[in-house]
Design a protein around this motif. Sequence first.
Motif, PDB file in Angstrom:
ATOM      1  N   ASN A  32       0.636  -1.175   0.110  1.00  0.00           N
ATOM      2  CA  ASN A  32      -0.150  -0.038  -0.047  1.00  0.00           C
ATOM      3  C   ASN A  32       0.727   1.207  -0.110  1.00  0.00           C
ATOM      4  O   ASN A  32       1.770   1.535   0.722  1.00  0.00           O
ATOM      5  N   LEU A  33       0.333   1.908  -0.830  1.00  0.00           N
ATOM      6  CA  LEU A  33       1.191   3.673  -1.087  1.00  0.00           C
ATOM      7  C   LEU A  33       1.062   4.213   0.240  1.00  0.00           C
ATOM      8  O   LEU A  33      -0.156   4.403   0.845  1.00  0.00           O
ATOM      9  N   SER A  35       0.659   7.467   0.556  1.00  0.00           N
ATOM     10  CA  SER A  35      -0.497   8.693   0.077  1.00  0.00           C
ATOM     11  C   SER A  35      -1.950   7.773   0.383  1.00  0.00           C
ATOM     12  O   SER A  35      -2.683   8.702   0.961  1.00  0.00           O
ATOM     13  N   TYR A  36      -2.004   6.529   0.105  1.00  0.00           N
ATOM     14  CA  TYR A  36      -3.304   5.712   0.008  1.00  0.00           C
ATOM     15  C   TYR A  36      -3.352   5.734   1.787  1.00  0.00           C
ATOM     16  O   TYR A  36      -4.804   5.775   2.052  1.00  0.00           O
ATOM     17  N   TYR A  39      -4.744   8.502   3.225  1.00  0.00           N
ATOM     18  CA  TYR A  39      -6.071   8.806   2.828  1.00  0.00           C
ATOM     19  C   TYR A  39      -6.938   8.162   3.537  1.00  0.00           C
ATOM     20  O   TYR A  39      -7.980   8.521   3.856  1.00  0.00           O
ATOM     21  N   ARG A  42      -7.506   9.667   6.787  1.00  0.00           N
ATOM     22  CA  ARG A  42      -8.554  10.837   6.851  1.00  0.00           C
ATOM     23  C   ARG A  42      -9.547  10.526   6.639  1.00  0.00           C
ATOM     24  O   ARG A  42     -10.582  11.166   7.000  1.00  0.00           O
ATOM     25  N   ARG A  49      -4.721  16.188   8.404  1.00  0.00           N
ATOM     26  CA  ARG A  49      -3.669  15.364   7.638  1.00  0.00           C
ATOM     27  C   ARG A  49      -2.447  15.455   8.476  1.00  0.00           C
ATOM     28  O   ARG A  49      -1.930  14.223   8.538  1.00  0.00           O
ATOM     29  N   HIS A  60       4.827   2.893   8.954  1.00  0.00           N
ATOM     30  CA  HIS A  60       5.788   2.355   8.010  1.00  0.00           C
ATOM     31  C   HIS A  60       7.154   2.222   8.774  1.00  0.00           C
ATOM     32  O   HIS A  60       7.843   1.403   8.491  1.00  0.00           O
TER      33      HIS A  60
END
Lengths: 96, 190
Positions: A32-33, A35-36, A39, A42, A49, A60
């Motif tokens: 999984n990214l 950024s994802y 997201y 959120r 954010r 991570h």
Amino acid sequence: MSIPTLERDTTLDTAGLPDTPWVTIVWNDPVNLQSYVSYVFRSYFGHLRPEAERLMLLVHNEGRAVVASGGREEMERHVEAMHDFGLSATLAKDDA
Amino acid sequence: MTPFEHSGAVITARLQGFEAELLGDLAGQLIVLLGERAPHARAETEPHGDSELVSAAALLAQLGIGGSESAPLDPALARLLPDAYRNDDAASTEHRRLTEMGLVERKIANANLVMATLTTDPVELTEPAAQSWLRTLTDLRLTLAARLHIEEDGDDGTGDEAMLGVYEWLGYLQGTLLDEIERMAGEREF
């Protein structure tokens, strides 16, 4: 002055208590990214954010992060939602 | 320039014909894979099944329960439909029995919606469709990662260069789609 010690009674069984806190844990995965993941935190949990980014980086860097706590049924719903998003998530009794 | 561009509340996807075909094909394969975990859904259309048993099973499936009790052996399915507990098999089994069918059906519905959107030219995504795309792109990447043995950060994937190329392309699609969703949401805040 002596400070009272508040050691945990390790034999105490809290499983049956209604207000035993549970936690939702999101685990790191190589797919999984970032950024994802941010997201998802959120859009699903409603985090702003900075908090979403903090949790994402915890996942991570530390391999896992507690993203919610509360009743068991609520945590089960969160875990199911995370699985909908494809995130690796589990729930556990909060023994922190 | 990225493949996605929004106007108002609609995101247009600019895909080459072969790209749309490949994505549709992968979404179809995902549905077949997930279908392995939905025997009751299949039983509904089984012409020679015990009708009473079938209707009870179909009802449970409609309620989103009646799922399997054991984790899938296929590593891709195991990643798509993971245990809800670590180190508590009994609780995982119970959670899976109650929730897996619903999870499978939502994943299949997302993939079906992706396939449906790909039949139009240009591909136009409303907000719910964009959400289905995000989830299906994730499910496809999880599936391919399992096939490529990408298990930890830094794994490059074993063997199949073509499959790795598809995996990376899906990541590009997801990343750029997400960027466009964020831009769209950003505009709405003002």
